[in-house]
Design an enzyme around this catalytic site. Structure first.
Site, PDB file in Angstrom:
ATOM      1  N   SER A  32       0.835  -1.206   0.000  1.00  0.00           N
ATOM      2  CA  SER A  32       0.000   0.000   0.000  1.00  0.00           C
ATOM      3  C   SER A  32       0.864   1.249   0.000  1.00  0.00           C
ATOM      4  O   SER A  32       1.972   1.251   0.541  1.00  0.00           O
ATOM      5  CB  SER A  32      -0.893  -0.006   1.248  1.00  0.00           C
ATOM      6  OG  SER A  32      -1.482   1.263   1.451  1.00  0.00           O
ATOM      7  N   TYR A  64      -1.894  -0.656  10.453  1.00  0.00           N
ATOM      8  CA  TYR A  64      -2.099  -1.337   9.153  1.00  0.00           C
ATOM      9  C   TYR A  64      -0.865  -1.128   8.276  1.00  0.00           C
ATOM     10  O   TYR A  64      -0.292  -2.074   7.743  1.00  0.00           O
ATOM     11  CB  TYR A  64      -3.347  -0.789   8.454  1.00  0.00           C
ATOM     12  CG  TYR A  64      -3.364  -1.065   6.979  1.00  0.00           C
ATOM     13  CD1 TYR A  64      -3.089  -0.050   6.056  1.00  0.00           C
ATOM     14  CD2 TYR A  64      -3.597  -2.341   6.508  1.00  0.00           C
ATOM     15  CE1 TYR A  64      -3.065  -0.309   4.709  1.00  0.00           C
ATOM     16  CE2 TYR A  64      -3.574  -2.609   5.144  1.00  0.00           C
ATOM     17  CZ  TYR A  64      -3.304  -1.576   4.252  1.00  0.00           C
ATOM     18  OH  TYR A  64      -3.267  -1.844   2.907  1.00  0.00           O
ATOM     19  N   LYS A  95       2.288  -3.748   6.662  1.00  0.00           N
ATOM     20  CA  LYS A  95       2.759  -3.786   5.272  1.00  0.00           C
ATOM     21  C   LYS A  95       4.262  -3.504   5.217  1.00  0.00           C
ATOM     22  O   LYS A  95       5.000  -4.174   4.493  1.00  0.00           O
ATOM     23  CB  LYS A  95       1.998  -2.762   4.424  1.00  0.00           C
ATOM     24  CG  LYS A  95       0.519  -3.078   4.214  1.00  0.00           C
ATOM     25  CD  LYS A  95       0.309  -4.405   3.517  1.00  0.00           C
ATOM     26  CE  LYS A  95      -1.161  -4.677   3.231  1.00  0.00           C
ATOM     27  NZ  LYS A  95      -1.378  -5.990   2.581  1.00  0.00           N
TER      28      LYS A  95
HETATM   29  C1  WQD Z   1      -9.223   9.584   0.692  1.00  0.00           C
HETATM   30  C2  WQD Z   1      -9.503  11.055   0.910  1.00  0.00           C
HETATM   31  C3  WQD Z   1     -10.076  11.626   3.157  1.00  0.00           C
HETATM   32  C4  WQD Z   1     -13.929   9.611   3.339  1.00  0.00           C
HETATM   33  C5  WQD Z   1      -6.620   4.649   2.713  1.00  0.00           C
HETATM   34  C6  WQD Z   1      -5.513   3.828   3.269  1.00  0.00           C
HETATM   35  C7  WQD Z   1      -4.696   3.231   2.164  1.00  0.00           C
HETATM   36  C8  WQD Z   1      -5.587   2.471   1.208  1.00  0.00           C
HETATM   37  C9  WQD Z   1      -6.689   3.376   0.694  1.00  0.00           C
HETATM   38  C10 WQD Z   1      -5.506   0.135   1.812  1.00  0.00           C
HETATM   39  C11 WQD Z   1      -8.909  11.588   2.212  1.00  0.00           C
HETATM   40  C12 WQD Z   1     -11.234  11.909   2.209  1.00  0.00           C
HETATM   41  C13 WQD Z   1     -12.704  10.074   2.901  1.00  0.00           C
HETATM   42  C14 WQD Z   1     -14.979  10.527   3.586  1.00  0.00           C
HETATM   43  C15 WQD Z   1     -13.523  12.317   2.935  1.00  0.00           C
HETATM   44  N1  WQD Z   1      -6.133   1.340   1.853  1.00  0.00           N
HETATM   45  N2  WQD Z   1     -12.518  11.403   2.690  1.00  0.00           N
HETATM   46  N3  WQD Z   1     -14.740  11.859   3.369  1.00  0.00           N
HETATM   47  O1  WQD Z   1      -7.013   7.585   3.504  1.00  0.00           O
HETATM   48  O2  WQD Z   1      -6.192   8.076   1.132  1.00  0.00           O
HETATM   49  O3  WQD Z   1      -6.098   5.745   2.005  1.00  0.00           O
HETATM   50  O4  WQD Z   1      -7.398   3.854   1.849  1.00  0.00           O
HETATM   51  O5  WQD Z   1      -4.544  -0.177   1.199  1.00  0.00           O
HETATM   52  O6  WQD Z   1      -3.754   2.354   2.733  1.00  0.00           O
HETATM   53  O7  WQD Z   1      -4.659   4.681   4.016  1.00  0.00           O
HETATM   54  O8  WQD Z   1      -8.293   6.768   1.481  1.00  0.00           O
HETATM   55  O9  WQD Z   1     -10.640   6.908   0.775  1.00  0.00           O
HETATM   56  O10 WQD Z   1     -10.131   6.902   3.261  1.00  0.00           O
HETATM   57  O11 WQD Z   1      -9.586   8.916   1.894  1.00  0.00           O
HETATM   58  O12 WQD Z   1     -13.342  13.539   2.742  1.00  0.00           O
HETATM   59  O13 WQD Z   1     -16.125  10.166   3.999  1.00  0.00           O
HETATM   60  O14 WQD Z   1     -10.917  11.241   1.018  1.00  0.00           O
HETATM   61  O15 WQD Z   1      -9.969  12.667   4.122  1.00  0.00           O
HETATM   62  O16 WQD Z   1      -8.456  12.901   1.990  1.00  0.00           O
HETATM   63  P1  WQD Z   1      -6.866   7.159   2.088  1.00  0.00           P
HETATM   64  P2  WQD Z   1      -9.738   7.311   1.884  1.00  0.00           P
END
Ligand code: WQD
Length: 337
Positions: A124, A148, A152
């Site tokens: 990741s 998490y 990894k």
């Molecule tokens: C993306 C952006 C949130 C939800 C994570 C893990 C990574 C991978 C993918 C496993 C951020 C914003 C989110 C919401 C929002 N997982 N957001 N409102 O955090 O980039 O990555 O998931 O491999 O390892 O770290 O993904 O989709 O949670 O967030 O504004 O209801 O969307 O703040 O900026 P992230 P995400």
């Protein structure tokens, strides 16, 4: 010869199985169904029009795993199985270390016993932490901001050490950025159970009027529109990246990491606006407080995968938003493909 896909009923695993099948590979899926559902197998087969061998089992049961290797002629493994919720890993670190570490160590031990040394490993972009200025290159120093990510990072180190100790190992480590979208047929996509962790499931639910307004976590970051920037990558591009990695480990010894992203960053608000435009649907949202632990910008440098894997992402943000919505309408019974 068979390719073993662990966690093959998960979001990335299931789409990779469809592409492996299309390429004529013999597949065997193992999955413990802890974070996936058996009807994903039916969905895969509705696309392949052929039964795909599946065994429900847990990698923590090393004897069952040995039985799989003794009963099947396995040539390579694509290892997706593992817990992947950042938030849950912060709340319950021990189950993440136990599950993600022990299951992978069991797999490596049995692979070694049966002299199966070709592995594609699911990692990741989290391992880059928030220390670097994007675009992020594979050789950057790594750090993880949550349990998490630590699992990894530790497993990447294990794989690197194994390849250093025994040159017969051929390992590709795949660092995913933000996978979204669904299979073009609308028959396969991200299964949404419980409260989703990631952005796209929340967008889908808000667009479908199931929840209140989507919460955009932060609008005061130092970006063009104040929201975070991510490298969203189509799940089908991710699947094809694994096929290229499987080819790569056929002929390359050692342990190599590859970023799977588009190399293009879009903000959270960009995604919402694109989703509304391509699907002609409103996504009600409020901009609220920042989410703890979020990094501002996460965008891949994809030149290594482009050159060494001959892999290039094919789908853009519009495709991702369109395919995700088409899939969601299917599972909500809003359209039957
Ligand atoms: C993306 C952006 C949130 C939800 C994570 C893990 C990574 C991978 C993918 C496993 C951020 C914003 C989110 C919401 C929002 N997982 N957001 N409102 O955090 O980039 O990555 O998931 O491999 O390892 O770290 O993904 O989709 O949670 O967030 O504004 O209801 O969307 O703040 O900026 P992230 P995400």
């Amino acid at each position: 010869m068979t390719v073993l896909i662990t966690g093959g009923l998960g979001f990335i695993g299931s789409h990779t199985v469809v592409e492996l099948f299309k390429q004529g590979e013999d597949c065997l899926i193992i999955d413990n169904l802890s974070t996936s559902q058996i009807d994903v197998l039916d969905r895969i087969e509705s696309i392949t029009h052929k039964k795909i061998p599946f065994l429900q089992m847990d990698l923590l049961d090393i004897q069952s795993l040995r039985n799989v290797f003794s009963q099947h002629d396995i040539s390579a493994v694509i290892h997706f199985a593992g817990f992947k919720s950042v938030g849950e890993s912060v709340r319950k670190p021990l189950i993440y270390y136990q599950n993600n570490l022990i299951s992978t160590l069991n797999l490596l031990e049995v692979m070694q016993e049966f002299n199966v040394k070709k592995l594609v490993f699911s990692s990741s972009a989290t391992v880059y932490g928030d220390l670097h200025t994007p675009p992020l290159k594979e050789e950057l120093p790594l750090s993880a901001p949550n349990p998490y990510g630590h699992t990894k990072l530790m497993l990447e180190q294990v794989l690197s050490d194994m390849a250093s100790a025994d040159e017969s190992w051929r390992i590709a480590v795949m660092r995913y950025f933000n996978p979204i979208g669904a299979h073009e047929s609308g028959k396969l996509g991200e299964m949404l159970h419980g409260i989703p962790n990631n952005l796209m499931p929340h967008v889908l639910k808000a667009a479908n009027g199931e929840t209140g307004k989507l919460q955009v976590f932060g609008g005061d970051y130092d970006t063009s529109d104040g929201s975070c920037i991510r490298d969203f990558v189509h799940i089908m591009d991710l699947a094809s990246g694994h096929l290229q990695a499987l080819k790569y480990v056929e002929t390359h010894k050692g342990c190599e990491a590859f970023n799977l992203g588009t190399g293009v960053g879009y903000s959270v608000l960009d995604l919402i606006h694109t989703f509304q435009e391509v699907n002609s649907v409103k996504v009600p949202y409020d901009i609220v407080e920042r989410r703890e632990g979020d990094i501002v910008i996460s965008v891949a440098d994809v030149s290594k995968a482009n050159s060494l894997l001959d892999w290039h992402s094919q789908y853009d943000l519009k495709d991702m938003c369109c395919d995700a919505w088409k899939w969601y309408q299917t599972i909500k019974g809003l359209n039957v493909c």
